[in-house]
Enzyme design. Structure first.
Site, PDB file in Angstrom:
ATOM      1  N   CYS A   7       0.920  -1.356  -0.034  1.00  0.00           N
ATOM      2  CA  CYS A   7       0.050   0.104   0.069  1.00  0.00           C
ATOM      3  C   CYS A   7       0.826   1.224  -0.045  1.00  0.00           C
ATOM      4  O   CYS A   7       0.272   2.393  -0.187  1.00  0.00           O
ATOM      5  CB  CYS A   7      -0.846  -0.119   1.173  1.00  0.00           C
ATOM      6  SG  CYS A   7      -0.078   0.218   2.845  1.00  0.00           S
TER       7      CYS A   7
ATOM      8  N   ASP B 261       2.119   2.518   2.589  1.00  0.00           N
ATOM      9  CA  ASP B 261       2.244   3.014   3.972  1.00  0.00           C
ATOM     10  C   ASP B 261       3.653   2.986   4.584  1.00  0.00           C
ATOM     11  O   ASP B 261       4.209   1.983   4.316  1.00  0.00           O
ATOM     12  CB  ASP B 261       1.065   2.625   4.656  1.00  0.00           C
ATOM     13  CG  ASP B 261      -0.158   3.105   4.093  1.00  0.00           C
ATOM     14  OD1 ASP B 261      -0.187   4.157   3.294  1.00  0.00           O
ATOM     15  OD2 ASP B 261      -1.064   2.718   4.601  1.00  0.00           O
TER      16      ASP B 261
ATOM     17  N   CYS C  61      -2.338   4.409   6.967  1.00  0.00           N
ATOM     18  CA  CYS C  61      -3.938   4.651   7.200  1.00  0.00           C
ATOM     19  C   CYS C  61      -4.486   4.520   8.711  1.00  0.00           C
ATOM     20  O   CYS C  61      -3.457   4.605   9.641  1.00  0.00           O
ATOM     21  CB  CYS C  61      -4.545   3.338   6.665  1.00  0.00           C
ATOM     22  SG  CYS C  61      -4.108   1.840   7.441  1.00  0.00           S
TER      23      CYS C  61
ATOM     24  N   CYS D 123      -1.669  -3.921   8.256  1.00  0.00           N
ATOM     25  CA  CYS D 123      -1.329  -2.501   8.996  1.00  0.00           C
ATOM     26  C   CYS D 123      -0.837  -2.874  10.315  1.00  0.00           C
ATOM     27  O   CYS D 123       0.155  -2.221  10.732  1.00  0.00           O
ATOM     28  CB  CYS D 123      -2.768  -1.946   9.197  1.00  0.00           C
ATOM     29  SG  CYS D 123      -3.552  -1.810   7.669  1.00  0.00           S
TER      30      CYS D 123
HETATM   31 FE1  FES Z   1      -1.291  -0.198   4.285  1.00  0.00          FE
HETATM   32 FE2  FES Z   1      -3.017   0.262   6.598  1.00  0.00          FE
HETATM   33  S1  FES Z   1      -3.539   0.264   4.137  1.00  0.00           S
HETATM   34  S2  FES Z   1      -0.771   0.122   6.268  1.00  0.00           S
END
Ligand code: FES
Length: 166
Positions: free
Chosen positions: A38, A40, A67, A111
Site C-alpha cells: 500500500c 504506507d 492509514c 497494517c
Molecule cells: Fe497499508 Fe494500512 S492500508 S498500512
C-alpha cells in the site's frame, strides 16, 4: 465471524486520542517499516530506562505515513510496550500489539504487521532482512527513499518492506 461491522467504530475510538505521536528526542532505537502493498510507512522511536536491574521501554513514539488502522495500532502498541524489555516486545505477535482493536478485516492485517515490523527494525536490526536489491524499482525515488534520506544519519536506519499479506 465477520469483524467488519464493528471495525470502523473501534478504529475511530482508538483515533479519538492517539498517543505518542511524533519524534522522540534522545531515542535509543529507531525503526522504520514500509508496506510495498500500500506504500504506507511507520517509524518508531524507543527510549529505554533501567528498572529493577532490567532495561525496559520508558517511552515509544511514532510517525505514520499510513492509514487510520496503522495509526491506531501504533498508538496502542507504543502504550502497551512501556515497561517491557526488548525481548518481551519482540515476543509479541502483531495481534498482541493492539488487542483493544479486536479482529481486523483481512485487508487490514498488514497494517498491524507494519507496526510489528517497525518494532523489529528498531529492536532487532541485525535480524531484519532488507529486501533484495532486485525487488527495488530502479525508477524515480520512492517515498521510502525520500523518507530514509530525509532524517536519519547513514547506518542508523533500516527500512523493512512488507511484501505480502497473510
Ligand atoms: Fe497499508 Fe494500512 S492500508 S498500512
Amino acid at each position: 465471524m465477520n469483524p467488519a461491522p464493528d471495525y470502523q467504530k473501534r478504529i475511530e475510538e482508538a483515533l479519538r486520542d492517539p498517543k505518542n505521536l511524533g519524534e522522540l528526542a534522545g531515542a535509543d532505537a529507531v525503526g522504520t517499516a514500509g508496506s510495498a502493498a500500500c506504500g504506507d510507512m511507520i517509524r518508531l522511536w524507543i527510549k529505554f530506562k533501567e528498572e529493577a536491574g532490567k532495561k525496559v521501554v520508558d517511552r515509544a513514539t511514532f510517525q505514520s505515513f499510513g492509514c487510520e488502522t496503522a495509526i491506531a495500532v501504533a498508538s496502542l502498541a507504543t502504550e502497551m510496550i512501556r515497561g517491557k524489555t526488548a525481548e518481551e516486545v519482540l515476543a509479541l505477535s502483531a495481534e498482541e500489539l493492539a488487542p483493544g482493536l479486536g479482529p481486523l478485516p483481512p485487508v487490514k492485517i498488514h497494517c498491524t504487521q507494519l507496526v510489528e515490523s517497525a518494532l523489529r527494525s528498531a529492536l532487532q536490526p541485525a535480524a531484519a532482512t532488507p529486501p533484495p536489491a532486485a525487488a527495488t524499482p530502479a525508477a524515480a525515488p520512492s517515498l521510502v527513499d525520500k523518507f530514509t534520506q530525509a532524517s536519519q544519519p547513514a547506518g542508523k536506519l533500516r527500512v523493512i518492506l512488507l511484501t505480502e499479506d497473510k
